[in-house]
Design a protein around this motif. Structure first.
Motif, PDB file in Angstrom:
ATOM      1  N   GLN A 326       0.985  -1.163   0.098  1.00 57.10           N
ATOM      2  CA  GLN A 326       0.078  -0.219  -0.014  1.00 57.10           C
ATOM      3  C   GLN A 326       0.873   1.200  -0.009  1.00 57.10           C
ATOM      4  O   GLN A 326       0.565   2.301  -0.784  1.00 57.10           O
ATOM      5  CB  GLN A 326      -0.763  -0.002   1.065  1.00 57.10           C
ATOM      6  N   ASN A 327       1.870   1.191   0.727  1.00 60.71           N
ATOM      7  CA  ASN A 327       2.940   2.467   0.521  1.00 60.71           C
ATOM      8  C   ASN A 327       3.333   2.696  -0.525  1.00 60.71           C
ATOM      9  O   ASN A 327       3.499   3.838  -0.922  1.00 60.71           O
ATOM     10  CB  ASN A 327       4.084   1.885   1.858  1.00 60.71           C
ATOM     11  N   ILE A 328       3.902   1.517  -1.345  1.00 59.43           N
ATOM     12  CA  ILE A 328       4.353   1.934  -2.773  1.00 59.43           C
ATOM     13  C   ILE A 328       3.209   2.305  -3.510  1.00 59.43           C
ATOM     14  O   ILE A 328       3.541   3.166  -4.539  1.00 59.43           O
ATOM     15  CB  ILE A 328       5.090   0.495  -3.174  1.00 59.43           C
ATOM     16  N   ILE A 329       1.999   1.982  -3.489  1.00 60.80           N
ATOM     17  CA  ILE A 329       0.973   2.454  -4.367  1.00 60.80           C
ATOM     18  C   ILE A 329       0.667   3.832  -4.199  1.00 60.80           C
ATOM     19  O   ILE A 329       0.389   4.611  -5.041  1.00 60.80           O
ATOM     20  CB  ILE A 329      -0.304   1.478  -4.084  1.00 60.80           C
ATOM     21  N   GLU A 330       0.674   4.273  -2.835  1.00 61.18           N
ATOM     22  CA  GLU A 330       0.392   5.587  -2.337  1.00 61.18           C
ATOM     23  C   GLU A 330       1.291   6.479  -2.418  1.00 61.18           C
ATOM     24  O   GLU A 330       0.988   7.791  -2.682  1.00 61.18           O
ATOM     25  CB  GLU A 330      -0.294   5.507  -0.892  1.00 61.18           C
ATOM     26  N   THR A 331       2.591   6.398  -2.460  1.00 60.48           N
ATOM     27  CA  THR A 331       3.807   7.240  -2.439  1.00 60.48           C
ATOM     28  C   THR A 331       4.676   7.217  -3.466  1.00 60.48           C
ATOM     29  O   THR A 331       5.440   8.161  -3.658  1.00 60.48           O
ATOM     30  CB  THR A 331       4.262   7.103  -1.036  1.00 60.48           C
ATOM     31  N   SER A 332       4.918   6.300  -4.346  1.00 57.67           N
ATOM     32  CA  SER A 332       6.074   5.937  -5.074  1.00 57.67           C
ATOM     33  C   SER A 332       6.097   6.633  -6.512  1.00 57.67           C
ATOM     34  O   SER A 332       6.885   6.866  -7.130  1.00 57.67           O
ATOM     35  CB  SER A 332       6.407   4.589  -5.447  1.00 57.67           C
ATOM     36  N   LEU A 390     -11.044  -6.842  -3.102  1.00 53.48           N
ATOM     37  CA  LEU A 390     -10.264  -6.252  -4.413  1.00 53.48           C
ATOM     38  C   LEU A 390     -10.035  -4.710  -4.000  1.00 53.48           C
ATOM     39  O   LEU A 390     -10.596  -4.009  -3.500  1.00 53.48           O
ATOM     40  CB  LEU A 390     -11.965  -6.125  -5.229  1.00 53.48           C
ATOM     41  N   HIS A 391      -8.797  -4.900  -4.190  1.00 55.81           N
ATOM     42  CA  HIS A 391      -7.861  -3.681  -4.319  1.00 55.81           C
ATOM     43  C   HIS A 391      -7.965  -2.890  -5.266  1.00 55.81           C
ATOM     44  O   HIS A 391      -7.006  -2.926  -6.084  1.00 55.81           O
ATOM     45  CB  HIS A 391      -6.351  -4.026  -3.689  1.00 55.81           C
ATOM     46  N   GLU A 392      -8.947  -2.038  -5.556  1.00 55.34           N
ATOM     47  CA  GLU A 392      -9.155  -1.506  -6.900  1.00 55.34           C
ATOM     48  C   GLU A 392      -8.130  -0.488  -7.060  1.00 55.34           C
ATOM     49  O   GLU A 392      -7.691  -0.159  -8.155  1.00 55.34           O
ATOM     50  CB  GLU A 392     -10.597  -0.729  -7.024  1.00 55.34           C
ATOM     51  N   ASP A 393      -7.887   0.054  -6.052  1.00 59.42           N
ATOM     52  CA  ASP A 393      -6.586   1.156  -6.273  1.00 59.42           C
ATOM     53  C   ASP A 393      -5.311   0.561  -6.593  1.00 59.42           C
ATOM     54  O   ASP A 393      -4.512   1.124  -7.252  1.00 59.42           O
ATOM     55  CB  ASP A 393      -6.394   1.919  -4.973  1.00 59.42           C
TER      56      ASP A 393
END
Length: 658
Positions: A326-332, A390-393
């Motif tokens: 989640q951190n990679i998805i949100e911040t990278s 389901l991790h749609e993000d």
């Protein structure tokens, strides 16, 4: 067919190999059978006798000449084609290259190497529509004072390694009793030694003593370099040994995942450390963080840990892995290029990972960006399957990045190696690392049913096959090896063609998958090299099933453990005993190559493993506290454990864990 036998004495002043008469030796060669084909090579029985009244010590060289036109040499895990001797070589990382004439280091028109630097005991050539080459036992044993070639299950004490050679200058391949690493010894890509004097590497013959040995000689027609694989398969069957018995699959999965979970997590960074060391002074642990989104950290750790947590029902472990993803998805994400930054340090993301100063062009790495997408999708698929979550993000992130990678291809349909940090445009090509883009797009189509880019991926697959795979020369995946021929990029290609076959049902992709697997198998050890340096020598560690990293970093590493699902997929589609046995080797190797209990490998906790396994003492760089050599690194490297873990807890688990 002619075999030429020469020798070099330990006591001669020069380094030349001369006719046997000058050494007081004689030789006879007798063809005892075979037709030169891959299945039935000519069997040349060679007998060398010491005619003198004193001990002889040196190296005996048996060479097979061929009609040289434009040879491509293949000494498995050591030489592919000419190891890109055609490319510029003024780079920091040195590795053996073949060039005509009198080239500067690290190129040479010939090479000699100890047999255990090769994954299979063979030196083969593709030239003028033919495969020519030879194979013989990698080392000699002694029984009741009589020296003989080792074959599996033959009792006897280890006596001496043999060696192999190739000469572009003369047009020969060769086999040696005793060995040399010449003209250079490559320990790793930035540690090279000059040719050493003959010493403990010599073969000895007492006065009037003789030695007999067999050399299998190949000469058969082939349409391309892929023709070597028929011989490699037969050589594998002749010399194959199973890995030592390790843990069962659930135990190995639990040990590896719990070690990463307990010892490698960095809560402040929401990521896993790349290195974890025991701190003897404090009794705690030291971390070399060098955080990345993939390759040596990040998602190739988090996704296998998540998969294991879901298999094992470990919710805290699952939450930890989810936090990293989640951190990679949100911040990278880099808003300028639309691609994820690959490295994190001092509170910020950038493209300047630990590999940065080894790059030729600054920018985003297609290898890392696309591999990250692939593992995001694999995590998504497991979460959906096991938790109906389901991790749609996550998929939104993938949908945002994939088109940028797709449009960066050049007119050959090759993905770039490096992309602009400002615009996402392709900057540098001529690299197999971009195959991860192909794998990610094919996997996305498989998961979502969206085939918008399918035709584009097919064109790219054709390019990578025709330009790289077909010639058994895939290079440019790892960013720290200056485009040396390697075993990393092919893993992405194999994953891509697996999903292309699943999407289309076209048997062509299974054909190409088999060719790509064969390429990977040339890096994968067929037998258990008799390691002489602890800790590997003292615990019975097995080389069989482990794959050599590249011709520049020639130790065995665990990355090919992530291919278990693909190997399993292939044998479900086609009955293939050879691929099935290679699958079993891969699983078996992974289950025995980590600490099954505290300090099994001389360091660390249960479940710890590093990435570097020195199957040959010619690779050793690590030392114990007393200065004595050690054959592995003393640290936990989560990506290494993650590679094994991914293979154990994927689709293969279903059929093999009750």
């Amino acid at each position: 067919m002619e075999l030429i036998v020469t020798a070099r004495s330990k006591h001669q002043e020069d380094t030349e190999y001369a006719i046997l008469d000058r050494h007081g030796l004689s030789a006879s060669v007798e063809i005892t059978g075979g037709d030169g084909s891959a299945r039935q090579p000519f069997q040349a029985r060679v007998r060398v006798r010491n005619l003198s009244s004193t001990m002889w010590s040196g190296v005996i060289h048996v060479e097979l000449p061929f009609a040289k036109v434009n040879p491509r040499f293949f000494l498995p895990a050591f030489m592919y084609g000419r190891n890109r001797g055609e490319a510029p070589q003024n780079v920091p990382n040195e590795f053996p290259r073949l060039r005509e004439g009198s080239p500067e280091r690290p190129s040479s028109p010939w090479w000699m190497v100890r047999s255990d630097r090769l994954s299979h005991p063979a030196a083969l050539v593709y030239d003028n529509g033919k495969i020519v080459g030879l194979s013989a036992s990698p080392y000699f044993i002694s029984r009741d004072g009589i020296k003989s070639q080792w074959v599996p299950d033959l009792p006897g004490e280890f006596y001496q390694y043999g060696g192999y050679s190739c000469s572009l200058a003369k047009g020969t391949v060769g086999y040696t009793l005793g060995y040399e690493n010449a003209p250079l010894l490559f320990i790793k890509s930035r540690l090279v030694k000059e040719r050493a004097p003959l010493g403990g590497n010599c073969f000895e013959l007492a006065a009037a003593e003789s030695v007999e040995f067999t050399v299998d000689v190949y000469e058969y027609a082939a349409e391309s370099e892929l023709g070597i694989n028929a011989a490699v398969e037969e050589i594998y069957c002749r010399y194959h040994q199973h890995p030592r018995q390790g843990s069962d699959i659930p135990t190995a999965a639990s040990d590896l995942s719990k070690a990463i979970y307990h010892y490698a997590w960095l809560p402040g960074e929401r990521s896993y450390s790349t290195f974890v060391y025991e701190d003897k002074e404090t009794g705690g642990y030291r971390y070399n963080k060098i955080i990345s989104i993939s390759w040596t950290g990040g998602l190739p750790v988090a996704t296998p840990v998540l998969m294991a947590a879901l298999r094992l029902g470990d919710e805290p472990m699952r939450e930890q892995a989810l936090s990293c993803i989640q951190n990679i998805i949100e911040t990278s994400l880099n808003p300028a290029s639309g691609l994820p930054y690959e490295a994190y340090q001092d509170g910020g993301w950038s493209t300047k990972g630990w590999w940065f100063d080894g790059m030729r062009t600054p920018g985003h790495s297609a290898y890392l960006c696309a591999q990250a997408l692939f593992y995001i999708m694999k995590a998504y698929a497991f979460e959906k399957r096991f938790k109906n979550c389901l991790h749609e993000d996550w998929m939104g992130f993938v949908r945002q990045v994939l088109p940028i990678l797709e449009k960066s291809k050049n007119s050959d349909d090759e993905y770039p190696a490096i992309l602009s940090e400002q615009t996402g445009a392709g900057l540098e090509y001529d690299s197999f690392g971009g195959a991860w883009c192909m794998a990610a797009t094919a996997y996305y189509s498989f998961l979502t049913g969206d085939k918008a880019h399918l035709d584009s991926v097919k064109r790219s697959e054709k390019h990578y096959y025709e330009c790289y795979v077909k010639h058994m020369e895939c290079y440019g995946a790892p960013l720290d090896a200056d485009k040396a021929v390697d075993s990393e990029g092919i893993l992405a290609y194999i994953k891509a063609v697996r999903f292309l076959h699943a999407l289309t049902g076209d048997e062509l992709y299974l054909d190409h998958m088999r060719d790509a697997l064969d390429y990977e198998f040339t890096f994968k050890f067929a037998y258990n090299s008799p390691v002489k340096v602890p800790p590997l020598s003292t615990i019975g560690w097995s080389s069989c099933g482990g794959s050599v990293t590249s011709v520049a970093n020639p130790h065995i590493h665990p990355m090919s453990g992530n291919l278990v699902d693909e190997l399993y997929y292939f044998v479900q589609q086609r009955e293939d005993d050879y691929v099935r046995q290679r699958l079993l080797d891969t699983v078996g190797w992974g289950c025995q190559t980590y600490n099954r209990f505290d300090k099994e490998f001389g360091y660390g906790k249960k479940g710890w493993m590093s990435e570097r396994f020195c199957h040959s003492e010619g690779l050793v760089t690590e030392v114990y506290s007393d200065g004595s050599p050690a054959s592995t690194w003393f640290c936990l490297m989560p990506w290494a454990g993650g590679s094994i873990l991914e293979g154990l807890v994927g689709d293969y688990w279903e059929a093999n864990v009750k």
